[in-house]
Design a protein around this motif. Structure first.
Motif, PDB file in Angstrom:
ATOM      1  N   THR A   2       0.850  -1.180   0.000  1.00  0.00           N
ATOM      2  CA  THR A   2       0.000   0.000   0.000  1.00  0.00           C
ATOM      3  C   THR A   2       0.886   1.230   0.000  1.00  0.00           C
ATOM      4  OG1 THR A   2      -0.074  -0.016   2.415  1.00  0.00           O
ATOM      5  CG2 THR A   2      -1.859  -1.159   1.266  1.00  0.00           C
ATOM      6  N   GLU A   3       0.255   2.342  -0.282  1.00  0.00           N
ATOM      7  CA  GLU A   3       0.961   3.609  -0.166  1.00  0.00           C
ATOM      8  C   GLU A   3       0.060   4.533   0.621  1.00  0.00           C
ATOM      9  OE1 GLU A   3      -0.173   5.731  -4.381  1.00  0.00           O
ATOM     10  OE2 GLU A   3       1.709   4.653  -4.249  1.00  0.00           O
ATOM     11  N   SER A   4       0.653   5.495   1.294  1.00  0.00           N
ATOM     12  CA  SER A   4      -0.135   6.414   2.097  1.00  0.00           C
ATOM     13  C   SER A   4      -0.719   7.507   1.231  1.00  0.00           C
ATOM     14  CB  SER A   4       0.732   7.040   3.195  1.00  0.00           C
ATOM     15  OG  SER A   4       1.115   6.042   4.107  1.00  0.00           O
ATOM     16  N   GLN A   6      -2.914  11.219   0.843  1.00  0.00           N
ATOM     17  CA  GLN A   6      -2.710  12.541   1.431  1.00  0.00           C
ATOM     18  C   GLN A   6      -3.337  12.658   2.810  1.00  0.00           C
ATOM     19  OE1 GLN A   6      -4.092  15.374  -1.470  1.00  0.00           O
ATOM     20  NE2 GLN A   6      -2.202  15.257  -2.640  1.00  0.00           N
ATOM     21  N   ASP A   7      -4.378  11.873   3.067  1.00  0.00           N
ATOM     22  CA  ASP A   7      -5.043  11.931   4.365  1.00  0.00           C
ATOM     23  C   ASP A   7      -4.395  11.005   5.395  1.00  0.00           C
ATOM     24  OD1 ASP A   7      -5.763   9.479   3.382  1.00  0.00           O
ATOM     25  OD2 ASP A   7      -7.921   9.805   3.511  1.00  0.00           O
ATOM     26  N   GLY A   8      -3.277  10.371   5.029  1.00  0.00           N
ATOM     27  CA  GLY A   8      -2.561   9.502   5.948  1.00  0.00           C
ATOM     28  C   GLY A   8      -3.058   8.065   5.967  1.00  0.00           C
ATOM     29  N   THR A   9      -4.126   7.778   5.238  1.00  0.00           N
ATOM     30  CA  THR A   9      -4.625   6.410   5.197  1.00  0.00           C
ATOM     31  C   THR A   9      -3.871   5.619   4.140  1.00  0.00           C
ATOM     32  OG1 THR A   9      -6.339   6.992   3.598  1.00  0.00           O
ATOM     33  CG2 THR A   9      -6.949   7.104   5.926  1.00  0.00           C
ATOM     34  N   ASP A  10      -3.853   4.325   4.318  1.00  0.00           N
ATOM     35  CA  ASP A  10      -3.198   3.467   3.343  1.00  0.00           C
ATOM     36  C   ASP A  10      -4.174   3.129   2.234  1.00  0.00           C
ATOM     37  OD1 ASP A  10      -0.826   3.417   4.738  1.00  0.00           O
ATOM     38  OD2 ASP A  10      -1.309   1.571   5.815  1.00  0.00           O
ATOM     39  N   ARG A  11      -3.652   3.052   1.013  1.00  0.00           N
ATOM     40  CA  ARG A  11      -4.474   2.630  -0.113  1.00  0.00           C
ATOM     41  C   ARG A  11      -3.647   1.710  -1.001  1.00  0.00           C
ATOM     42  NH1 ARG A  11      -3.406   5.673  -4.738  1.00  0.00           N
ATOM     43  NH2 ARG A  11      -2.141   7.497  -4.376  1.00  0.00           N
ATOM     44  N   GLU A  12      -4.328   0.785  -1.632  1.00  0.00           N
ATOM     45  CA  GLU A  12      -3.649  -0.151  -2.513  1.00  0.00           C
ATOM     46  C   GLU A  12      -3.239   0.564  -3.794  1.00  0.00           C
ATOM     47  OE1 GLU A  12      -4.353  -4.717  -3.769  1.00  0.00           O
ATOM     48  OE2 GLU A  12      -6.047  -3.391  -4.125  1.00  0.00           O
ATOM     49  N   HIS A  16      -0.554  -3.130  -7.557  1.00  0.00           N
ATOM     50  CA  HIS A  16      -0.992  -4.313  -6.813  1.00  0.00           C
ATOM     51  C   HIS A  16      -2.438  -4.682  -7.127  1.00  0.00           C
ATOM     52  CE1 HIS A  16       2.644  -3.263  -4.589  1.00  0.00           C
ATOM     53  NE2 HIS A  16       2.754  -4.573  -4.501  1.00  0.00           N
ATOM     54  N   ALA A  17      -3.270  -3.698  -7.341  1.00  0.00           N
ATOM     55  CA  ALA A  17      -4.693  -3.958  -7.596  1.00  0.00           C
ATOM     56  C   ALA A  17      -4.906  -4.769  -8.872  1.00  0.00           C
ATOM     57  CB  ALA A  17      -5.467  -2.640  -7.670  1.00  0.00           C
ATOM     58  N   VAL A  18      -4.045  -4.582  -9.870  1.00  0.00           N
ATOM     59  CA  VAL A  18      -4.230  -5.290 -11.142  1.00  0.00           C
ATOM     60  C   VAL A  18      -3.462  -6.606 -11.220  1.00  0.00           C
ATOM     61  CG1 VAL A  18      -4.781  -3.179 -12.401  1.00  0.00           C
ATOM     62  CG2 VAL A  18      -2.411  -4.040 -12.404  1.00  0.00           C
ATOM     63  N   GLY A  19      -2.670  -6.901 -10.214  1.00  0.00           N
ATOM     64  CA  GLY A  19      -1.972  -8.186 -10.222  1.00  0.00           C
ATOM     65  C   GLY A  19      -0.471  -8.119 -10.126  1.00  0.00           C
ATOM     66  N   GLY A  20       0.089  -6.925  -9.988  1.00  0.00           N
ATOM     67  CA  GLY A  20       1.518  -6.791  -9.743  1.00  0.00           C
ATOM     68  C   GLY A  20       2.412  -7.064 -10.933  1.00  0.00           C
ATOM     69  N   GLU A  21       3.607  -7.490 -10.616  1.00  0.00           N
ATOM     70  CA  GLU A  21       4.663  -7.652 -11.617  1.00  0.00           C
ATOM     71  C   GLU A  21       4.263  -8.561 -12.773  1.00  0.00           C
ATOM     72  OE1 GLU A  21       9.320  -9.113 -11.922  1.00  0.00           O
ATOM     73  OE2 GLU A  21       8.484  -8.591  -9.961  1.00  0.00           O
ATOM     74  N   TYR A  64       5.896   3.402 -12.268  1.00  0.00           N
ATOM     75  CA  TYR A  64       4.898   4.453 -12.475  1.00  0.00           C
ATOM     76  C   TYR A  64       3.585   4.129 -11.759  1.00  0.00           C
ATOM     77  CZ  TYR A  64       1.689   7.689 -14.630  1.00  0.00           C
ATOM     78  OH  TYR A  64       0.738   8.670 -14.815  1.00  0.00           O
ATOM     79  N   TRP A  65       3.197   2.869 -11.801  1.00  0.00           N
ATOM     80  CA  TRP A  65       1.910   2.467 -11.241  1.00  0.00           C
ATOM     81  C   TRP A  65       1.988   2.040  -9.775  1.00  0.00           C
ATOM     82  CZ3 TRP A  65      -2.319   4.015 -13.430  1.00  0.00           C
ATOM     83  CH2 TRP A  65      -2.300   4.319 -14.787  1.00  0.00           C
ATOM     84  N   GLY A  66       3.100   2.309  -9.103  1.00  0.00           N
ATOM     85  CA  GLY A  66       3.167   2.075  -7.663  1.00  0.00           C
ATOM     86  C   GLY A  66       3.920   0.834  -7.239  1.00  0.00           C
ATOM     87  N   GLY A  67       4.645   0.228  -8.163  1.00  0.00           N
ATOM     88  CA  GLY A  67       5.439  -0.955  -7.836  1.00  0.00           C
ATOM     89  C   GLY A  67       6.846  -0.571  -7.407  1.00  0.00           C
TER      90      GLY A  67
END
Length: 133
Positions: A2-4, A6-12, A16-21, A64-67
């Motif tokens: 997950t990544e944090s 702006q509100d400090g909450t974690d989000r996927e 990762h949501a589409v299946g990763g590497e 780019y997509w968070g990996g």
């Protein structure tokens, strides 16, 4: 992972949501299968083997997509336009690139919203690489 937000909450992340590497490797591998036989695009890849280009694009898209940030760790800032300056990227190259990428995206079997989000980015990225009329 997950990544944090702006509100400090974690989000996927999208990655990762589409299946990763595995999903990104499948996408880029299928894309380069098309490029390998494309008379317009293939000359833009001077390496005899498309493997290094395939790996670079895979790592870039995953980052780019968070990996993992492997692309930046190995190559520094992406500087996509600068890296493409040596090549003539005109409307025909743009269209050919998107044609092969569409085949690859369509074969991923993503949820419609994720597919559209990915496609919108790829269309934007292709347009931003055009450097010749």
């Amino acid at each position: 992972m997950t990544e944090s937000g702006q509100d400090g909450t974690d989000r996927e992340t999208f990655f990762h949501a589409v299946g990763g590497e595995a999903v990104f490797r499948k996408l880029v591998h299928r894309f380069y299968q098309g490029v390998a036989g494309d008379e317009l695009l293939r000359p833009m890849y001077p390496e005899e083997d498309l493997g290094p280009a395939e790996e670079r694009l895979t790592l870039f898209l995953m980052q780019y997509w968070g990996g993992p940030r492997t692309y930046s760790e190995q190559r520094g800032h992406p500087r996509l336009r600068m890296r493409h300056v040596p090549f003539t990227v005109d409307r025909a190259a743009h269209d050919a690139w998107l044609r092969h990428m569409k085949v690859a995206v369509d074969e991923l079997d993503l949820e419609p919203q994720a597919r559209q989000q990915l496609w919108d980015y790829l269309v934007y990225a292709a347009a931003s690489m055009v450097n010749s009329a």
